[in-house]
Enzyme design. Structure first.
Site, mmCIF file in Angstrom:
data_model
loop_
_atom_site.group_PDB
_atom_site.id
_atom_site.type_symbol
_atom_site.label_atom_id
_atom_site.label_comp_id
_atom_site.label_asym_id
_atom_site.label_seq_id
_atom_site.Cartn_x
_atom_site.Cartn_y
_atom_site.Cartn_z
ATOM 1 N N GLU A 61 8.377 -8.563 -6.027
ATOM 2 C CA GLU A 61 7.315 -9.745 -5.853
ATOM 3 C C GLU A 61 6.794 -9.563 -4.468
ATOM 4 O OE1 GLU A 61 10.458 -10.412 -8.747
ATOM 5 O OE2 GLU A 61 10.474 -9.573 -6.659
ATOM 6 N N PRO A 266 14.808 6.754 -9.322
ATOM 7 C CA PRO A 266 15.483 5.453 -9.791
ATOM 8 C C PRO A 266 14.869 4.219 -9.157
ATOM 9 C CG PRO A 266 16.694 6.773 -8.049
ATOM 10 C CD PRO A 266 15.490 7.550 -8.507
ATOM 11 N N GLU A 309 8.086 5.266 -0.494
ATOM 12 C CA GLU A 309 7.241 6.658 -0.686
ATOM 13 C C GLU A 309 6.623 6.518 -2.103
ATOM 14 O OE1 GLU A 309 8.178 10.220 2.137
ATOM 15 O OE2 GLU A 309 9.709 9.848 0.457
ATOM 16 N N ASN A 334 6.086 -2.081 -13.473
ATOM 17 C CA ASN A 334 4.555 -2.598 -13.490
ATOM 18 C C ASN A 334 3.709 -1.185 -13.472
ATOM 19 O OD1 ASN A 334 2.180 -3.204 -12.602
ATOM 20 N ND2 ASN A 334 2.702 -3.162 -10.365
#
Length: 433
Positions: A61, A266, A309, A334
């Site tokens: 967010e 992860p 990264e 996303n």
């Protein structure tokens, strides 16, 4: 009635909430230097003039809010900016990314006394809330003070929407104070409207405008050099249970392509060592990005256990699995980030959190849905064998991401009346000027 019960319970449970936060502190999940902020206390001074407060729960967010914050700093320099989040990870990501002059604070736990203390100190003139973390006491107290609130990139999963609808009037009391409510697609618009949302508008997905940014050139060159000409695919934002599925698919793929490398990122980087252990147990030698070891000829898995990264990882492969999408109920992550770099995208059966953009990517023939380790392995093998299909799907994904990028302009346009009022009043009342 439910609001009164919730307020009473969170008031009475103060000692229990404090105990819970201290347990988190002991486990390294709260910032010891700024723990008091979780109780509504702040040692940082409120800036003079009008103050715009933007709240995002965690990394996703707050990162989605960054392009908006930079735009606000550039176009509305008279406004002070306060950004709140609830996690140390988000605070670390924001540390060197916020526009000059913006301040970060941890959001207080949702206990009435701590919420009042926070609002008494900062006295925001307006509030922008990102997505769906709507703490009832914080919303109610902010509304009681007549602080205008807007909800940006509003998002409710199907399950969350069903749960909210069970509470009827209480849901309306929480959703009702927000105007406008800006959402990425018509599905989300219908959900918020059904809960009593006012002035609900479809403006597109702000995450399309999120600054994926450029990877560090030296780091990217070194990573590419260590991989060399080996074929490679990427799985991003995996959760427990999904790691095993991805590794099982990779083991199948390496049976036919022994040189194939998997870059597995992860969702929570602190799980990196556990993921590497899972890979080793599956007969897939792994190295950790944080370990600094180069990818050798025998390395089967590179575990991306670093923060900040993602731009680098997404440039290492043009086949990307978007995870969080296999455990039905999680809703997926996303897909616009891999779309921005023109990757061919795979995902599991549950993309409810991004239903609108996932459907547009599907219609553009940019994605391949998969259901399990077998279908994932088959889809990756298909794309590895057909560079033309990879390129076609990647270009389609990039086009969809480009169409979504106008969400920032539409968001600024929708917020203009609220921002104009802040600029005109100068924030004199709440700033104490």
């Amino acid at each position: 009635m439910i609001a009164h019960i919730y307020r009473g319970l969170t008031t009475a449970a103060g000692p229990a909430i404090l105990w819970y936060l201290r347990r988190r502190l002991a486990r390294g999940k709260e910032d010891p230097a700024r723990f008091a902020e979780r109780l509504g206390r702040s040692t940082r001074a409120r800036p003079p003039g009008p103050l715009l407060w933007c709240h995002g729960a965690s990394v996703g967010e707050t990162m989605a809010a960054l392009p908006l914050l930079h735009r606000l700093a550039m176009e509305r320099p008279e406004l002070g900016l306060l950004v709140t989040s609830g996690t140390m990870t988000a605070a670390a990501m924001l540390a060197d990314r916020l526009p000059a002059g913006a301040q970060h604070a941890y959001i207080p736990a949702d206990r009435p006394a701590w919420v009042r203390r926070f609002l008494d100190h900062w006295r925001p003139d307006a509030a922008l809330w990102m997505e769906s973390e709507l703490w009832p006491n914080l919303v109610a107290e902010t509304a009681r003070r007549d602080i205008p609130m807007a909800l940006l990139n509003g998002r409710l999963s199907a399950r969350s929407h069903r749960n909210w609808r069970r509470f009827g009037r209480w849901a309306a009391a929480i959703i009702g104070p927000f105007a406008p409510i800006l959402v990425p697609d018509a599905v989300q618009a219908a959900r918020f409207a059904s809960l009593g949302g006012r002035d609900v508008r479809v403006v597109g997905n702000l995450k399309a405008a999120a600054m994926l940014g450029e990877a560090d050139p030296a780091a990217l060159a070194a990573a590419r050099a260590s991989i060399g000409r080996r074929p490679c695919w990427l799985a991003v934002s995996t959760h427990p249970g999904e790691d095993e599925l991805v590794l099982a698919a990779h083991a199948r793929l390496r049976a036919g392509c022994p040189d194939l490398l998997l870059v597995l990122v992860p969702r929570h980087p602190q799980r990196g060592a556990d993921v590497a252990a899972l890979a080793a147990a599956a007969g897939l030698p792994a190295v950790l990005r944080t370990g600094g070891d180069a990818v050798g000829p025998d390395t089967a898995v590179l575990v991306g256990d670093t923060l900040g990264e993602m731009a680098l990882y997404l440039r290492l492969a043009d086949i990307v699995l978007v995870a969080g999408s296999f455990d039905v109920g999680r809703g997926g992550h996303n897909p616009l980030e891999p779309a921005l770099v023109g990757a061919a995208i795979l995902h599991g059966p549950d993309m409810a959190n991004f239903a609108g953009v996932a459907e547009r990517l599907r219609q553009a023939d940019a994605t391949l849905p998969v259901a399990d380790a077998g279908s994932l392995a088959a889809a990756v093998a298909r794309l590895l064998a057909d560079p033309a299909e990879r390129s076609r799907r990647g270009q389609a994904a990039r086009r969809v991401a480009g169409e979504e990028a106008g969400a920032l302009d539409r968001t600024m346009e929708a917020l203009a009346p609220l921002l104009d009022r802040l600029s005109d009043t100068g924030g004199a009342v709440r700033a104490g000027a």
